[in-house]
Design a protein around this motif. Structure first.
Motif, PDB file in Angstrom:
ATOM      1  N   ASN A  49      -8.723  -3.767   0.703  1.00 40.70           N
ATOM      2  CA  ASN A  49      -8.082  -5.524   0.261  1.00 40.70           C
ATOM      3  C   ASN A  49      -6.896  -5.691   1.358  1.00 40.70           C
ATOM      4  OD1 ASN A  49      -6.047  -7.270  -1.408  1.00 40.70           O
ATOM      5  ND2 ASN A  49      -8.462  -7.944  -1.853  1.00 40.70           N
ATOM      6  N   THR A  51      -4.517  -9.049   2.301  1.00 42.27           N
ATOM      7  CA  THR A  51      -4.092 -10.362   0.936  1.00 42.27           C
ATOM      8  C   THR A  51      -2.949 -10.731   2.297  1.00 42.27           C
ATOM      9  OG1 THR A  51      -5.658 -10.064  -1.145  1.00 42.27           O
ATOM     10  CG2 THR A  51      -3.696 -11.304  -0.456  1.00 42.27           C
ATOM     11  N   VAL A  56      -6.961 -13.840   0.608  1.00 39.21           N
ATOM     12  CA  VAL A  56      -7.725 -12.379   0.709  1.00 39.21           C
ATOM     13  C   VAL A  56      -8.349 -13.163   2.099  1.00 39.21           C
ATOM     14  CG1 VAL A  56      -9.660 -11.535   0.634  1.00 39.21           C
ATOM     15  CG2 VAL A  56      -8.675 -12.197  -1.444  1.00 39.21           C
ATOM     16  N   HIS A  59     -11.751  -8.231   2.446  1.00 41.60           N
ATOM     17  CA  HIS A  59     -11.815  -7.075   1.473  1.00 41.60           C
ATOM     18  C   HIS A  59     -13.722  -6.809   1.053  1.00 41.60           C
ATOM     19  CE1 HIS A  59     -11.676  -6.496  -3.128  1.00 41.60           C
ATOM     20  NE2 HIS A  59     -12.819  -6.454  -3.087  1.00 41.60           N
ATOM     21  N   ARG A  74      -5.613  -5.159  -7.756  1.00 39.43           N
ATOM     22  CA  ARG A  74      -5.373  -5.946  -8.305  1.00 39.43           C
ATOM     23  C   ARG A  74      -3.899  -6.344  -8.980  1.00 39.43           C
ATOM     24  NH1 ARG A  74      -4.061  -8.252 -12.558  1.00 39.43           N
ATOM     25  NH2 ARG A  74      -6.024  -7.219 -14.011  1.00 39.43           N
ATOM     26  N   ASN A  77      -1.395  -4.290  -6.168  1.00 41.92           N
ATOM     27  CA  ASN A  77      -0.635  -5.498  -5.325  1.00 41.92           C
ATOM     28  C   ASN A  77       0.457  -6.282  -6.081  1.00 41.92           C
ATOM     29  OD1 ASN A  77      -2.856  -5.036  -3.034  1.00 41.92           O
ATOM     30  ND2 ASN A  77      -3.565  -6.844  -3.589  1.00 41.92           N
TER      31      ASN A  77
END
Length: 155
Positions: A49, A51, A56, A59, A74, A77
């Protein structure tokens, strides 16, 4: 016992070294594809991923990757966003200080994972603008793959 101080020094050096002059969607694509290429070479099924500013840009979950990996991304991050360091650094730093990251009251483990794999995307003389994150292997391997891909794209 692991030498946490030495590892922290290495990680801090990587954060200093692996910075961009500029970063856009094309850079994100090149970086994401480099991670996928490395994972294929190593026979790993990962999710990657990238971002920037909460958007984003890349991904991809490889064949055989688990749905759980996106949630790990997630949570890792969130650690980078909160502390401004790579997620591996934060996890090792807490171990080095004898603090169990998962037990910090104000950081719910549902939302934060101080495990290796999330690395800040930093613009030189500007600061952190996003993250490049890998999930699917042991944390040191997730981190190493991100670093290898960043080195290749920055070269």
């Amino acid at each position: 016992m692991e030498n946490y101080a030495e590892l922290l020094e290495t990680l801090a050096q990587q954060e200093k070294e692996l910075q961009f002059a500029a970063f856009d969607s094309d850079t994100a694509l090149a970086l994401g594809l480099k991670v996928i290429e490395l994972a294929r070479q190593q026979g790993k099924a990962i999710t990657v991923n990238i971002t920037v500013n909460s958007k984003v840009l890349f991904h991809h979950a490889m064949q055989g990757a688990s749905a759980d990996q996106a949630d790990w991304i997630r949570r890792k991050n969130n650690v980078v966003a909160r502390f401004g360091r790579c997620s591996f650094y934060i996890g090792i730093d807490h171990k080095h200080r004898g603090v169990a990251f998962d037990e910090i009251k104000y950081l719910d483990p549902v939302d934060y994972a101080a495990n290796g794999g999330a690395f800040p995307i930093t613009i030189k003389d500007t600061g952190i603008i996003g993250t490049v994150t890998v999930s699917g292997m042991r944390q040191a391997e997730d981190h190493a793959m991100v670093v290898e891909a960043l080195r290749a794209v920055l070269a």
